[in-house]
Design a protein around this motif. Structure first.
Motif, PDB file in Angstrom:
ATOM      1  N   THR A  31       6.205   1.979   4.873  1.00  0.00           N
ATOM      2  CA  THR A  31       7.357   2.786   5.298  1.00  0.00           C
ATOM      3  C   THR A  31       8.645   2.222   4.717  1.00  0.00           C
ATOM      4  O   THR A  31       8.700   1.054   4.306  1.00  0.00           O
ATOM      5  N   ASP A  63       3.282   6.230  -5.964  1.00  0.00           N
ATOM      6  CA  ASP A  63       3.882   6.439  -4.637  1.00  0.00           C
ATOM      7  C   ASP A  63       4.632   5.180  -4.196  1.00  0.00           C
ATOM      8  O   ASP A  63       5.715   5.254  -3.603  1.00  0.00           O
ATOM      9  N   ARG A  80       0.867  -1.184   0.000  1.00  0.00           N
ATOM     10  CA  ARG A  80       0.000   0.000   0.000  1.00  0.00           C
ATOM     11  C   ARG A  80       0.907   1.239   0.000  1.00  0.00           C
ATOM     12  O   ARG A  80       2.067   1.169   0.434  1.00  0.00           O
ATOM     13  N   LYS A 121       8.821   4.323  -3.381  1.00  0.00           N
ATOM     14  CA  LYS A 121       9.353   3.657  -2.183  1.00  0.00           C
ATOM     15  C   LYS A 121      10.272   2.488  -2.538  1.00  0.00           C
ATOM     16  O   LYS A 121      11.219   2.183  -1.819  1.00  0.00           O
ATOM     17  N   ASP A 167       1.137   3.680   1.878  1.00  0.00           N
ATOM     18  CA  ASP A 167       1.636   4.184   3.168  1.00  0.00           C
ATOM     19  C   ASP A 167       2.743   3.285   3.744  1.00  0.00           C
ATOM     20  O   ASP A 167       3.172   3.479   4.886  1.00  0.00           O
ATOM     21  N   ASP A 192      -1.463   6.297  -6.204  1.00  0.00           N
ATOM     22  CA  ASP A 192      -0.995   5.426  -5.114  1.00  0.00           C
ATOM     23  C   ASP A 192       0.091   4.481  -5.614  1.00  0.00           C
ATOM     24  O   ASP A 192       1.084   4.213  -4.920  1.00  0.00           O
TER      25      ASP A 192
END
Ligand SMILES: O=C(O)c1cc(C(=O)O)oc(=O)c1
Length: 306
Positions: free
Chosen positions: A110, A144, A106, A148, A108, A141
């Motif tokens: 980290t 994003d 997802r 990462k 979010d 999304d």
């Protein structure tokens, strides 16, 4: 939460007694697309899943690897586990370095979580556009997520239906890391392998030198078979010309895997030994087979191995 899961009605369980392939895999062959399911009692299926499978554990996956003659696995997060990658990570950690993974993330997530997945052996993230498997994620999304994972040198695995490629193509080409296409972009194999539809897919592969293709899942893509059952060692003849075109034009960026335990099949469950016997039909020379089964997956998933 209950961990007592009831399989989707009509679910076909994986083949418990596969044949030994007649085709002997080259030393170091990688099953570059397979899954683990649960077991649900230990790694519960995700609340948002679209199907509930039978269990298919890491021990069962590794037993199949040894039985078929593979040396390594790439374990791809199955959608029934959502973005909870614990079952895959558990399999990777238990493999003694003989498995790498592809996760679902997802936006979010980290950096510490990505690093932990990397240390466990994850090397890619999967973006799924097949509506019967997942609800669509916003492209923002997904980008994003790419930000990462890019620092870790991962790639993005994409799973989509052939009819959706026209809409997705520009988005895919905007992703600044290597791409790996699942299951040959799901061509309609009732059509002409030399016709415009498959040409559109091949053109997509031509668009960048870092787009890889899994020439997998004839058992899903077939319309006229015959199935890999009952001793049939020339199964899925209708899929062969499609896969062969890809292998011959892109010999250095094709991958093969069993897709065990074969989620969501409705017609038949293949004998995995007979499925391995599909490989020489799509990669007709020893050199092509070595690239498909050893050199290519090793370059993508174990670039530092000797
Ligand atoms: O076509 C499918 O149903 C399918 C599903 C999944 C999954 O649920 O992750 O993975 C695959 O490779 C293929």
């Amino acid at each position: 939460m209950s961990t007592d899961f009831e399989k989707t009605p009509g679910w076909l369980d994986w083949c418990a007694d596969p044949s030994r392939p007649a085709y002997r895999l080259p030393r170091g062959a990688v099953d570059a697309h397979c899954h683990v399911f649960g077991p649900g009692g230990e790694f519960p299926y995700a609340p948002e899943r679209k199907y509930t499978p039978c269990d298919a554990s890491k021990e069962q996956l590794f037993a199949l690897r040894d039985h078929l003659g593979f040396s390594r696995n790439v374990v791809v997060q199955a959608t029934c586990h959502g973005a909870d990658n614990r079952a895959v990570v558990d399999a990777l950690r238990a493999s003694g370095g003989l498995a790498r993974g592809v996760a679902t993330l997802r936006p979010d997530v980290t950096d510490a979580e990505v690093r932990e997945l990397h240390e466990a052996g994850v090397r890619g993230v999967r973006f799924n556009f097949v509506a019967r498997l997942v609800d669509a994620a916003p492209k923002r999304d997904l980008l994003d997520v790419v930000e990462k994972i890019a620092p870790y040198g991962w790639h993005v695995v994409v799973y989509f239906e052939a009819a959706d490629l026209a809409d997705l193509r520009d988005f895919f080409l905007s992703i600044p890391v290597p791409l790996v296409v699942d299951h040959m972009g799901r061509p309609d194999t009732a059509k002409d392998p030399d016709g415009p539809d498959f040409e559109t897919f091949l053109d997509f592969l031509r668009a960048r030198p870092d787009i890889w293709c899994k020439v997998t899942c004839p058992e899903r893509l077939t319309t006229s078979g015959p199935p890999a059952l009952g001793g049939e060692r020339a199964a899925y003849r209708d899929v062969v010309p499609f896969a062969r075109r890809v292998v011959e034009e892109f010999p250095d960026r094709v991958l093969w895997g069993t897709d065990w335990p074969h989620p969501n099949l409705t017609d038949h469950m293949p004998d995995d030994g007979l499925l391995v016997d599909f490989v020489p039909h799509i990669a007709p020379t020893a050199e092509l087979r070595h690239k498909l089964l050893v050199d290519n997956p090793m370059r993508l998933y174990w670039p530092d191995a000797d």
